[in-house]
Design a protein around this motif. Structure first.
Motif, mmCIF file in Angstrom:
data_model
loop_
_atom_site.group_PDB
_atom_site.id
_atom_site.type_symbol
_atom_site.label_atom_id
_atom_site.label_comp_id
_atom_site.label_asym_id
_atom_site.label_seq_id
_atom_site.Cartn_x
_atom_site.Cartn_y
_atom_site.Cartn_z
ATOM 1 N N ARG A 244 0.828 -1.261 -0.020
ATOM 2 C CA ARG A 244 0.095 -0.067 -0.167
ATOM 3 C C ARG A 244 0.911 1.350 0.080
ATOM 4 N NH1 ARG A 244 -2.318 -2.790 4.138
ATOM 5 N NH2 ARG A 244 -4.471 -3.864 3.894
ATOM 6 N N TYR B 279 -5.662 2.670 2.951
ATOM 7 C CA TYR B 279 -5.558 3.623 1.892
ATOM 8 C C TYR B 279 -6.345 4.859 2.690
ATOM 9 C CZ TYR B 279 -4.108 0.261 -1.507
ATOM 10 O OH TYR B 279 -3.433 -0.942 -2.126
ATOM 11 N N GLU B 280 -6.144 5.846 2.380
ATOM 12 C CA GLU B 280 -6.794 7.000 2.981
ATOM 13 C C GLU B 280 -7.864 7.460 2.079
ATOM 14 O OE1 GLU B 280 -4.511 9.976 5.399
ATOM 15 O OE2 GLU B 280 -3.315 9.821 3.589
ATOM 16 N N VAL C 296 2.367 4.498 -1.066
ATOM 17 C CA VAL C 296 2.168 5.539 -2.147
ATOM 18 C C VAL C 296 3.081 6.666 -2.464
ATOM 19 C CG1 VAL C 296 0.440 7.524 -2.994
ATOM 20 C CG2 VAL C 296 -0.531 5.523 -1.692
#
Length: 424
Positions: free
Chosen positions: A326, A346-347, A328
């Motif tokens: 995950r 994940y936001e 980014v």
């Protein structure tokens, strides 16, 4: 073999791996983009057919317990299990483990319920792949009371291990924990059973790997003694009293219990032909099934790196790095020699709007960052235009608030916020 009980020693506070052990136990530290360290010894045991496993720990065990519960679920017909045993108080003891042997002693009442014929004891912070069935057969064929797994080492390294002396039949005649390499004692004689291929590499001595196989009655009898540690006390005493043998392991093996070894081992995994092969289908490394989406790379260059599932990387350059799940990484960032552990989530768009309102970066690595020679723990927020570890200079070990330095490696701890424009 069904009566072999595996015990994985999770270690103490994990001070050598601090700050990665600040909020978790050593076996729970993320490893190789998608695993945890504990997955290595567990996979060795399971692949060898030894599926009754206890993991002993006493510090920060919550995340380890969650990982084991979500990962190692055997069906009702296999009679296998993986359970964690954290230090506990009882009427007969105060609770805290005083050493490796003491940890086993204080859980003996749990182990005896399985009525084992043998106890297999593994370390929780080593990287290796071993067929433990061969180790077991070696033990049974010699009718050994105790068998130690040993590996050849160079003289300059003997101060880090327990060193043994064995005769030609592999019977252990002497054992000394971490002897002085400058000494000339009986324990430092060049071992005659070291394979020639290792002698050519300058490896003339046999070091204990911290992997032991005991007859059940022998271990239980020794637990009645005053021993608190296997290497320092119990094994040297056992050599004088019992039939102790050494099984020479010539494959890849490394202790990943320090920040330096943790970092270097990761970068080595990303090379074309690493000594430890994560892609061996005959002996897989197990971990939690997360059902993450595939990675997304947008105009990105990646070289000599491992990338875990579910990453989103845009307009970036990554080399000699290990990128966890995950992760980014945003536009025009450069990573060189970085171990990034990724994120737990994940936001959402709403969470990102809240980040903007609070003035904090999103989880992951921002735009125009340049990061070298660093370990970035989970859920870290690194803003735009940050330079971390780029300037070539010697850095002093220490704790500096949002980051730590160990062996000239910058470690950014879990959940840290590194503001835009930061230079470390």
């Amino acid at each position: 073999m069904e009566n072999v009980l595996t015990i994985i020693l999770g270690g103490g506070k994990g001070t050598r791996l601090y700050p990665l052990t600040k909020e978790r136990s050593k076996p729970a530290v993320p490893f190789a983009a998608r695993y945890r360290i504990v997955d290595i010894p567990l996979s060795n045991s399971i692949n060898s057919g030894f599926r009754k496993v206890y993991v002993l720990t006493q510090f920060n065990s919550a995340s380890l317990h969650l990982h084991l519960a979500q990962t190692y679920q055997f069906d009702s017909f296999s009679r296998g299990f993986v359970e964690i045993l954290a230090a506990e108080q009882g009427f007969s003891h105060a609770g805290w483990y005083e050493g490796t042997a003491d940890a086993v002693r204080k859980n003996l009442h749990h182990f005896r319920t399985q009525n084992p014929s043998h106890y297999l004891i593994l370390s929780g912070d080593q990287l290796y792949r071993m067929d433990l069935r061969e180790f077991f057969r070696f033990h049974v064929e010699r009718d050994a009371d105790i068998t130690l797994a040993v590996t050849p080492v160079r003289r300059e390294d003997i101060g880090r291990y327990g060193i043994i002396v064995s005769n030609e039949s592999h019977r252990v005649k002497a054992f000394e924990e971490k002897p002085d390499p400058r000494g000339e004692t009986e324990h430092l004689k060049s071992s005659q059973i070291v394979p020639p291929s290792h002698r050519e590499q300058g490896k003339h001595y046999l070091a204990s790997m911290g992997i032991y196989l005991f007859k059940a009655e022998v271990l239980e009898k020794m637990m009645e003694g005053p021993y608190t540690d296997f290497g320092k006390e119990l094994i040297p005493a056992a050599v004088r009293e019992y039939a102790v043998y050494s099984h020479v392991f010539t494959g890849f093996w490394v202790d990943i219990g320090t920040i330096r070894s943790f970092y270097e081992t990761h970068l080595a995994l990303a090379t074309e032909y690493p000594e430890f092969d994560l892609y061996d289908e005959t002996s897989p490394i197990y971990t939690r099934m997360r059902h993450l989406p595939p990675c997304k790379f947008l105009n990105t260059k990646i070289d000599t790196s491992l990338v875990g599932e579910g990453c989103i990387i845009k307009n970036a350059s990554i080399s000699r790095s290990v990128i966890g799940i995950r992760t980014v990484i945003r536009d025009h960032s450069v990573l060189e020699g970085v171990v990034c552990m990724g994120a737990d989530l994940y936001e959402t768009p709403a969470q990102k709007e809240e980040n903007v309102r609070k003035g904090i970066p999103h989880i992951g690595i921002g735009r125009n960052c340049h990061i070298k020679n660093a370990i970035i723990d989970k859920n870290t927020r690194i803003g735009d235009n940050c330079r971390i570890g780029v300037d070539p200079k010697e850095r002093r070990n220490g704790d500096y608030g949002s980051y730590h330095i160990r062996d000239n490696i910058i470690v950014i701890t879990k959940n840290q916020v590194i503001p835009s424009g930061t230079v470390i």
